[in-house]
Write a protein that holds these residues in place. Sequence first.
Motif, PDB file in Angstrom:
ATOM      1  N   GLY A 134       0.806  -1.213   0.000  1.00 52.10           N
ATOM      2  CA  GLY A 134       0.000   0.000   0.000  1.00 52.10           C
ATOM      3  C   GLY A 134       0.837   1.260   0.000  1.00 52.10           C
ATOM      4  N   LYS A 135       1.926   1.265   0.748  1.00 51.69           N
ATOM      5  CA  LYS A 135       2.788   2.466   0.784  1.00 51.69           C
ATOM      6  C   LYS A 135       3.403   2.741  -0.582  1.00 51.69           C
ATOM      7  N   GLU A 137       1.919   2.224  -3.381  1.00 46.38           N
ATOM      8  CA  GLU A 137       0.867   2.865  -4.172  1.00 46.38           C
ATOM      9  C   GLU A 137       0.829   4.363  -3.882  1.00 46.38           C
ATOM     10  N   ASN A 138       1.042   4.746  -2.617  1.00 45.99           N
ATOM     11  CA  ASN A 138       1.049   6.171  -2.262  1.00 45.99           C
ATOM     12  C   ASN A 138       2.212   6.894  -2.921  1.00 45.99           C
ATOM     13  N   ILE A 139       3.401   6.300  -2.845  1.00 43.57           N
ATOM     14  CA  ILE A 139       4.582   6.914  -3.455  1.00 43.57           C
ATOM     15  C   ILE A 139       4.416   6.990  -4.969  1.00 43.57           C
ATOM     16  N   ALA A 141       1.698   7.110  -6.722  1.00 47.53           N
ATOM     17  CA  ALA A 141       0.675   8.081  -7.106  1.00 47.53           C
ATOM     18  C   ALA A 141       1.252   9.496  -7.145  1.00 47.53           C
ATOM     19  N   ILE A 142       2.143   9.809  -6.187  1.00 47.16           N
ATOM     20  CA  ILE A 142       2.778  11.135  -6.170  1.00 47.16           C
ATOM     21  C   ILE A 142       3.704  11.294  -7.376  1.00 47.16           C
TER      22      ILE A 142
END
Length: 216
Positions: A134-135, A137-139, A141-142
């Motif tokens: 999940g982390k 995916e956050n990175i 996306a940025i």
Amino acid sequence: MAELARAAAAPRSVDDVLNDVTREVMELIPTTDACGVLFVGKAGRFESVAGTSELPHELDRLQMTFQEGPCLEAALDEPIVRADDFAAEQRWPRYSAAAAELGVRSGLSFKLYTSSQTAGALNLFALKPNAFEGKDENIGAILAAHAAAAIMASRQNEQLQSALSTRDRIGQAKGIIMERYNVDDVAAFDMLRRLSQDSNTKLTDIAQRVIDTRGK
């Protein structure tokens, strides 16, 4: 991230910025073995760019051949598409089998938004199954947002350059007509406009023809 944002805002080519983004993916998401960008071009054509190796380009070619895969799905539909193991993946059976044969087991793709349009997808690949969390995916996306910003800036610059080029050509053609026929700029432009309408030809093309006749 801050350095990448400044790089994206600087007057650089979109290819340079996308290459920076894919290299940064490899640094910030170390489980990534290869990364690239799949562009959606005119008439729905796709282009594989900014690959950190030949592998992303080969995977993009497979998806374009089979017309299925996570990168295509992200580019056209879903904002984030994750595949934990291509060896067991059922959503894209032909592509997944081909990717697994190449040794690729995991994938993570992000849609590149440019205003109301989709520019393509930022794609991550790993040789191990369940490589992304999940982390990640956050990175990702940025980073995809930075890539999309670079694409938008590039397109806006291209439009500006095209507009300036058009204005310059029309201005040159007007000057030639003014000198050749001893008329003012309003009359010169009207002549260009009427020629464009009568011949059903773009005004810029008429202007270029006038420029080409200079000295003849």
